[in-house]
Design an enzyme around this catalytic site. Structure first.
Site, mmCIF file in Angstrom:
data_model
loop_
_atom_site.group_PDB
_atom_site.id
_atom_site.type_symbol
_atom_site.label_atom_id
_atom_site.label_comp_id
_atom_site.label_asym_id
_atom_site.label_seq_id
_atom_site.Cartn_x
_atom_site.Cartn_y
_atom_site.Cartn_z
ATOM 1 N N GLU A 49 21.061 -64.217 41.027
ATOM 2 C CA GLU A 49 20.022 -63.674 40.147
ATOM 3 C C GLU A 49 20.125 -62.158 40.118
ATOM 4 O OE1 GLU A 49 16.318 -65.056 41.679
ATOM 5 O OE2 GLU A 49 16.569 -67.109 40.948
ATOM 6 N N ASP A 203 11.982 -6.709 33.540
ATOM 7 C CA ASP A 203 10.876 -5.794 33.241
ATOM 8 C C ASP A 203 10.202 -5.359 34.540
ATOM 9 O OD1 ASP A 203 8.989 -7.706 34.059
ATOM 10 O OD2 ASP A 203 8.635 -8.429 32.038
ATOM 11 N N LYS A 225 8.602 -2.029 30.244
ATOM 12 C CA LYS A 225 7.658 -1.282 29.423
ATOM 13 C C LYS A 225 6.424 -0.966 30.243
ATOM 14 C CE LYS A 225 9.121 -3.754 25.251
ATOM 15 N NZ LYS A 225 8.694 -4.639 24.138
ATOM 16 N N GLY A 257 5.334 -13.331 34.377
ATOM 17 C CA GLY A 257 4.527 -14.378 33.766
ATOM 18 C C GLY A 257 5.384 -15.391 33.053
#
Length: 420
Positions: A49, A203, A225, A257
């Site tokens: 099976e 950054d 920046k 972020g």
């Protein structure tokens, strides 16, 4: 053969187009057969099976199924590898003995020490230039092997190890979110890409420790920046990442972020696509949500706020919801804080609406200043609030650590709270 007798030689088997026999039709066999098929093996399963996974493979014609119990070494004829997982030790031992007699390596899943081969604990680390595979043997102890495997995969995805493939394969760009400031909040995918990059365009809000641990040959380009000071215009940033990729370099554009939350990541992606440069976006934990959370402020909370809006504090303000039950998160809002507060009151927000400012979120220098729209600008000036900071406006601010305190709490090694 006992577990103590194992001294395995780590080999890679090329099984594409070669016969492999799996005895047993259960879930253990299904997992191994899936791996074997991925390697291109020609798999026959011998079992009365089949579990649903194997049955689906048989129905799709991906495996051959001999629907009966194991009948002896004739079932193994022509096999390059045998795997047995019947759940019956006597049968598994018989399969292993037959495989030994015909000099075919055999994996016995029930007791690895009883076969002539073992399957290591394996892990995969995707990189832009291919997959790095990890395989661990631990003297027949599968739990220990899995634990070591997990540690190795974590290390490989940490960004510490150089995963670059230096064969020329063409350039690529990944727009990677670095999270709110804590290096531990960087995603695994981000760490993997950093370890594979030739160039990192960064950054000013990216954790410096993260950059310090890059491979020595990785070139770092700072395009950070600052408020009212953009030394590298966005169009030039776009040009830098595209040109570096066209030179055949792997480029990570590392942004604080999340690159798609007021991070101009969409513009950078569009520039790459316009130049036919392969580009991937790796989400970061956005400071808009995580920095308030670090100060105990949820942007939504049952009974206080069911929604929130993230803005930069400029022309968007007049059209925003005015109820204190709608949270407003203002990024890059320190310089224009007094004007922002006045415009919100003029637009309909009550003057006593709670306001919190969280500076340097998720760092030892984190500090929270609390007040209302009526007095937050004066309080911020009094304690010298400076960017980077996130401003939160709404009833949820009353959940902040220190709300209602009458004195300032100063803790240099942990977040502090400044109140009136």
């Amino acid at each position: 053969m006992t577990a103590e007798a194992w001294s395995p030689v780590l080999l890679g088997l090329r099984l594409r187009g070669r016969r492999v026999v799996a005895v047993g039709g259960g879930a253990v066999t299904a997992r191994r057969v899936t791996d074997l098929l991925a390697e291109g093996a020609l798999v026959e399963v011998v079992a009365p099976e089949l579990c649903p996974g194997l049955a689906a493979l048989a129905e799709a014609g991906q495996i051959r199924w001999t629907a009966r119990r194991y009948a002896g070494s004739a079932d193994l004829e022509g096999a390059w590898l045998v795997h047995t997982a019947t759940g019956h030790p006597t049968t598994d031992d018989l399969v292993a003995a037959d495989a030994e007699r015909i000099r075919t390596f055999c994996v016995t899943a029930g007791d690895g020490s009883r076969g002539s081969a073992q399957v290591p604990a394996r892990g995969e680390v995707p990189t832009p230039t291919g997959t790095v595979r990890v395989a661990v043997h631990a003297g027949g102890d599968p739990r220990r092997a899995a634990a070591v495997r997990n540690e190795l995969v974590d290390q490989l995805t940490s960004g510490v190890i150089d995963l670059r493939d230096h064969r020329p394969r063409g350039g690529w760009v990944a727009l990677v979110g670095a999270g709110p400031g804590a290096e531990q909040l960087l995603t695994r995918r981000a760490s993997t890409l950093l370890a594979a990059a030739d160039v990192v365009v960064t950054d000013r809000l990216v954790p410096q420790a993260m950059l310090a641990r890059l491979p020595g040959s990785t070139r770092v380009i700072d395009v950070g920046k600052r408020p009212q000071h953009h030394p590298v215009p966005q169009e030039e940033i776009n040009q830098i990442i595209v040109e570096e990729a066209l030179r055949g370099h792997g480029v990570v554009r590392l942004k604080g972020g999340d690159p798609y939350v007021l991070g101009r990541g969409g513009e950078e992606r569009a520039a790459c696509e316009a130049a036919d440069v392969p580009v991937e976006v790796v989400p970061g934990i956005t400071s808009a949500v995580s920095v308030p959370a670090a100060a105990g402020i949820p942007v939504t909370h049952r009974g206080l706020a069911r929604g929130f809006t993230v803005v930069t504090g400029h022309e968007e303000l007049p059209g925003l919801p005015t109820g204190t039950d709608h949270t407003l998160v203002v990024l890059m809002g320190v310089a224009g804080l007094r004007e922002t507060a006045a415009r919100l009151v003029a637009a309909g927000r009550p003057a006593d609406c709670p306001v919190g400012i969280v500076e340097n979120g998720w760092t030892p220098q984190q500090r929270t200043t609390l007040g209302t729209l009526a007095d937050i600008a004066d309080r911020a000036e009094r304690v010298g609030v400076a960017s980077p900071a996130v401003v939160v406006v709404g009833d949820v601010v009353t959940l902040a650590h220190g709300w209602g305190a009458e004195v300032s709490v100063v803790a240099p090694a942990a977040p502090s709270v400044a109140v009136a």
